[in-house]
Design an enzyme around this catalytic site. Structure first.
Site, PDB file in Angstrom:
ATOM      1  CG  LEU A 180      16.221 -11.358  40.666  1.00  0.00           C
ATOM      2  CD1 LEU A 180      17.264 -12.070  39.812  1.00  0.00           C
ATOM      3  CD2 LEU A 180      16.501 -11.616  42.137  1.00  0.00           C
ATOM      4  CG  ASP A 181      17.648  -5.366  43.762  1.00  0.00           C
ATOM      5  OD1 ASP A 181      18.729  -5.593  43.187  1.00  0.00           O
ATOM      6  OD2 ASP A 181      17.468  -5.593  44.978  1.00  0.00           O
ATOM      7  CE  LYS A 182      20.233  -0.262  36.018  1.00  0.00           C
ATOM      8  NZ  LYS A 182      20.034   1.140  35.590  1.00  0.00           N
ATOM      9  CB  SER A 184      19.628  -8.742  42.701  1.00  0.00           C
ATOM     10  OG  SER A 184      19.574  -8.075  43.943  1.00  0.00           O
TER      11      SER A 184
END
Length: 308
Positions: A180-182, A184
């Site tokens: 997951l990106d930062k 999210s």
């Protein structure tokens, strides 16, 4: 229940220890539990004590006992036995298929327990602001959240009694399945089990579901575009499943994982993502795990994930 063993009279030990209890011997650091076998005679080995067992005693395979007590799977137990990392009443089990009764103590050696720790599978509810990186050396790594203070103690605790030491050496062996990106948040699965990681990374058979909040009301034009053929970087994406939840909340189910796919697709129709939360990976759902907390998956949950 985990306890440090103390020297007690045999009668007291039998009162305190039940068939399903697990002990940690602090002096030799072995995982043990009472599985009930008849004790071996002095000088006897595990090869020649069949005749000493009472014919009325109910015996079960050691691998089954280890699995039923939440120590490991049967396959893992077989590997431990093959590596001579299981003891019965202090004697090493040196062949598969050995059986035990309710009077014996089964132990996993320190080396065996270290191997099991490296195969642990964890679910984490990642908050915003943390990187999905499999290294504690990365600043703000989600791995930093895997500590005793953040462990979610729930009904699952009783289904998975094996001790897990949250040390740097073990944590750095875990693979993050589906980053997951930062910005999210939501469900992350971290595992040291290579076969499970490969299964879950096959995203075509492991769809991931997300709840997405956007900055304005969604209309039919938005939905038609997102459900249709979308291109990113000149490449056609697999069709996304997009469900309307409320005027500003959508549920996306993806069967592929391009970088920031949902955010970029929404931006194409003028929607800015305010919140993105992953709620499931395959059959496994985030449920009510608090944000920033983690727990170990039970053996049953891992088996269900592998079957999918």
């Amino acid at each position: 229940m985990l306890k440090n063993t103390v020297q007690l009279p045999l009668t007291s030990q039998l009162k305190l220890l039940s068939f399903s209890q697990i002990l940690l011997n602090s002096s030799i650091r072995k995982k043990s539990f009472r599985g009930s076998f008849h004790s071996l005679s002095e000088g006897a080995s595990l090869h020649d004590n069949h005749s000493e067992r009472n014919s009325t005693t109910t015996l079960q395979r050691v691998s089954k006992l280890l699995a039923c007590n939440g120590i490991c799977s049967r396959r893992e137990a077989e590997i431990l036995i093959a590596n001579e990392q299981v003891l019965i009443n202090g004697d090493t089990v040196v062949k598969q298929g050995w059986k035990a009764s309710e009077e014996d103590i089964i132990e996993v050696t320190q080396a065996g327990q270290a191997w099991l720790d490296r195969k642990v599978t964890i679910v984490l509810n990642k908050p915003r602001g943390y990187e999905s990186m499999s290294s504690l050396d990365v600043q703000e790594s989600a791995l930093a959240l895997i500590c005793k203070e953040n462990e979610h103690l729930s009904k699952y605790k009783n289904e998975s009694e094996r001790i897990f030491r949250c040390n740097e050496e073990v944590l750095n062996t875990l693979s993050i399945v589906g980053r997951l990106d930062k910005e999210s948040r939501g469900l992350l699965i971290l595992t040291g089990d290579g076969s499970l990681a490969r299964k879950l990374l096959n995203i075509s058979s492991t769809p991931k579901r997300y709840l997405v909040t956007v900055d304005e009301d969604v209309h039919n034009g938005h939905m038609d575009f997102l459900r249709g053929q979308v291109y990113l970087d000149g490449e056609a994406l697999l069709t996304m499943s997009v469900d309307y939840i409320s005027p500003r909340v959508l549920a996306f189910t993806l069967t592929e994982g391009k970088n920031r796919q949902i955010r970029r697709c929404c931006a194409m129709v003028g929607l800015r993502v305010l919140d993105l939360c992953r709620i499931s990976i395959g059959c496994f759902e985030l449920g009510n795990l608090p944000e920033g907390s983690w727990r170990r998956l039970t053996l049953k949950e891992i088996a269900n994930l592998k079957r999918r």
